[in-house]
Design an enzyme around this catalytic site. Sequence first.
Site, short mmCIF file in Angstrom:
data_model
loop_
_atom_site.label_atom_id
_atom_site.label_comp_id
_atom_site.label_asym_id
_atom_site.label_seq_id
_atom_site.Cartn_x
_atom_site.Cartn_y
_atom_site.Cartn_z
N PRO A 1 0.84 -1.63 -0.22
CA PRO A 1 -0.06 0.10 0.22
C PRO A 1 1.34 1.02 -0.13
O PRO A 1 2.15 1.44 0.89
CB PRO A 1 -0.51 -0.12 1.41
CG PRO A 1 -0.18 -1.48 2.25
CD PRO A 1 0.26 -2.32 1.38
N ASN A 2 0.12 2.46 -1.45
CA ASN A 2 0.32 3.79 -1.12
C ASN A 2 2.50 3.59 -1.90
O ASN A 2 2.74 4.79 -2.29
CB ASN A 2 0.92 4.47 0.51
CG ASN A 2 -0.70 4.25 1.34
OD1 ASN A 2 -0.99 4.66 0.49
ND2 ASN A 2 -0.66 4.08 2.55
N ARG B 1 4.62 12.67 -2.12
CA ARG B 1 4.30 13.34 -1.38
C ARG B 1 5.45 12.52 -0.68
O ARG B 1 6.60 11.73 -0.35
CB ARG B 1 3.37 13.14 0.18
CG ARG B 1 2.30 14.00 -0.29
CD ARG B 1 1.23 14.32 0.35
NE ARG B 1 0.14 15.13 0.11
CZ ARG B 1 -0.67 14.78 -0.47
NH1 ARG B 1 -1.13 14.06 -0.28
NH2 ARG B 1 -1.58 16.04 -1.05
N TYR C 1 10.81 9.13 1.00
CA TYR C 1 11.04 8.16 0.44
C TYR C 1 11.35 9.09 -0.66
O TYR C 1 11.96 8.07 -1.93
CB TYR C 1 9.97 7.90 -0.24
CG TYR C 1 8.97 6.89 1.05
CD1 TYR C 1 9.53 5.85 1.47
CD2 TYR C 1 8.43 7.84 1.22
CE1 TYR C 1 8.90 5.45 2.93
CE2 TYR C 1 7.28 7.56 2.62
CZ TYR C 1 7.47 6.32 3.09
OH TYR C 1 7.56 5.48 5.11
N ASN D 1 8.02 -5.99 -0.85
CA ASN D 1 7.93 -4.75 0.14
C ASN D 1 6.52 -4.76 0.14
O ASN D 1 5.88 -4.02 -0.94
CB ASN D 1 8.68 -3.59 -0.42
CG ASN D 1 8.49 -1.74 0.61
OD1 ASN D 1 7.70 -1.78 1.57
ND2 ASN D 1 8.98 -0.68 -0.78
N ALA E 1 2.66 -0.82 4.98
CA ALA E 1 3.00 -0.56 6.32
C ALA E 1 1.90 -2.13 6.97
O ALA E 1 2.36 -1.90 7.58
CB ALA E 1 1.89 0.65 6.24
N GLU F 1 12.58 -9.20 1.78
CA GLU F 1 11.41 -8.25 2.04
C GLU F 1 12.23 -7.28 1.75
O GLU F 1 14.22 -7.21 2.83
CB GLU F 1 11.77 -8.43 3.75
CG GLU F 1 10.97 -7.85 4.37
CD GLU F 1 10.85 -7.57 6.21
OE1 GLU F 1 11.53 -7.97 6.36
OE2 GLU F 1 9.70 -6.35 6.44
N HIS G 1 12.71 -2.62 2.02
CA HIS G 1 12.01 -1.67 2.33
C HIS G 1 12.88 -0.19 1.80
O HIS G 1 14.41 -0.40 2.00
CB HIS G 1 11.71 -1.46 3.77
CG HIS G 1 10.91 -2.51 4.66
ND1 HIS G 1 9.64 -2.12 4.73
CD2 HIS G 1 11.27 -3.40 5.52
CE1 HIS G 1 8.73 -3.38 4.53
NE2 HIS G 1 9.91 -4.51 5.89
N ARG H 1 13.23 4.77 12.09
CA ARG H 1 11.53 4.89 12.48
C ARG H 1 10.63 5.22 13.80
O ARG H 1 11.23 4.53 14.87
CB ARG H 1 11.00 4.85 11.25
CG ARG H 1 12.31 5.60 9.11
CD ARG H 1 11.64 4.88 8.57
NE ARG H 1 10.49 5.99 8.56
CZ ARG H 1 9.15 5.91 7.44
NH1 ARG H 1 9.03 5.41 6.12
NH2 ARG H 1 7.84 6.89 7.89
O1 CA2 Z 1 10.33 1.90 3.65
C1 CA2 Z 1 9.46 1.43 3.01
O2 CA2 Z 1 10.08 0.91 1.91
C2 CA2 Z 1 8.49 1.01 3.88
O3 CA2 Z 1 7.84 0.39 3.11
C3 CA2 Z 1 7.41 2.90 3.19
C4 CA2 Z 1 5.93 2.10 3.82
C5 CA2 Z 1 5.76 2.38 4.64
O4 CA2 Z 1 4.62 2.79 5.82
C6 CA2 Z 1 7.05 1.33 5.77
O5 CA2 Z 1 6.66 1.87 6.87
C7 CA2 Z 1 8.19 1.38 5.39
C8 CA2 Z 1 5.50 3.55 2.88
C9 CA2 Z 1 4.64 3.10 1.27
C10 CA2 Z 1 5.00 4.51 0.46
O6 CA2 Z 1 3.80 5.75 1.40
C11 CA2 Z 1 4.09 7.00 0.99
C12 CA2 Z 1 3.67 8.23 1.23
C13 CA2 Z 1 3.86 9.02 1.52
C14 CA2 Z 1 3.24 9.25 -0.13
C15 CA2 Z 1 4.23 8.59 -1.22
C16 CA2 Z 1 4.93 7.11 -0.14
#
Ligand code: CA2
Length: 142
Positions: free
Chosen positions: A9-10, A17, A22, A73, A76, A97, A99, A106
């Site tokens: 997700p995301n 953002r 990221y 990956n 969340a 896995e 990230h 974090r």
């Molecule tokens: O560090 C990573 O790759 C994560 O898996 C990314 C996830 C986060 O929930 C994990 O804790 C660590 C989030 C994916 C992307 O989230 C975004 C949020 C806002 C804008 C763009 C991407």
Amino acid sequence: MQVLVINGPNLNMLGIREPDIYGRKTFADLENYIRGEAARLGVDVTLFQSNHEGAIVDAIQQALGRYQGILINPGAYTHTSVAILDALKAVQLPTAEVHLSDISTREAFRQFSYVSLYAQKTICGKGFEGYSEGLEWLAGNA
Ligand code: CA2
């Protein structure tokens, strides 16, 4: 070898953002990067992204007999999903896995990974390069 690459997700929002965490590159950039590194390593990849836990569980189950490894990956769901952990345990495929960020430095809630309880390799905090390292590990260990 054939590897299923799963982004949770995301991750499709990359570049839109939180560039401080990221980076500025987009999800399309990430997918192009993965395809390029897979070609360089001689690995055949299928790319899958979903924001839905059940869809990710389905994809993992369907990998059995079709792929020799999984690069994931879980976004969340890393920190919440026993269902994804159970699916990985059920199919028993070599799993790396990855990230983008270093989850160990974090927020406290990001420091535990259910997926790490099964994954044989975890790569954190290396940005896009982590995907290449994961593919390389699978190519040598699957
Ligand atoms: O560090 C990573 O790759 C994560 O898996 C990314 C996830 C986060 O929930 C994990 O804790 C660590 C989030 C994916 C992307 O989230 C975004 C949020 C806002 C804008 C763009 C991407």
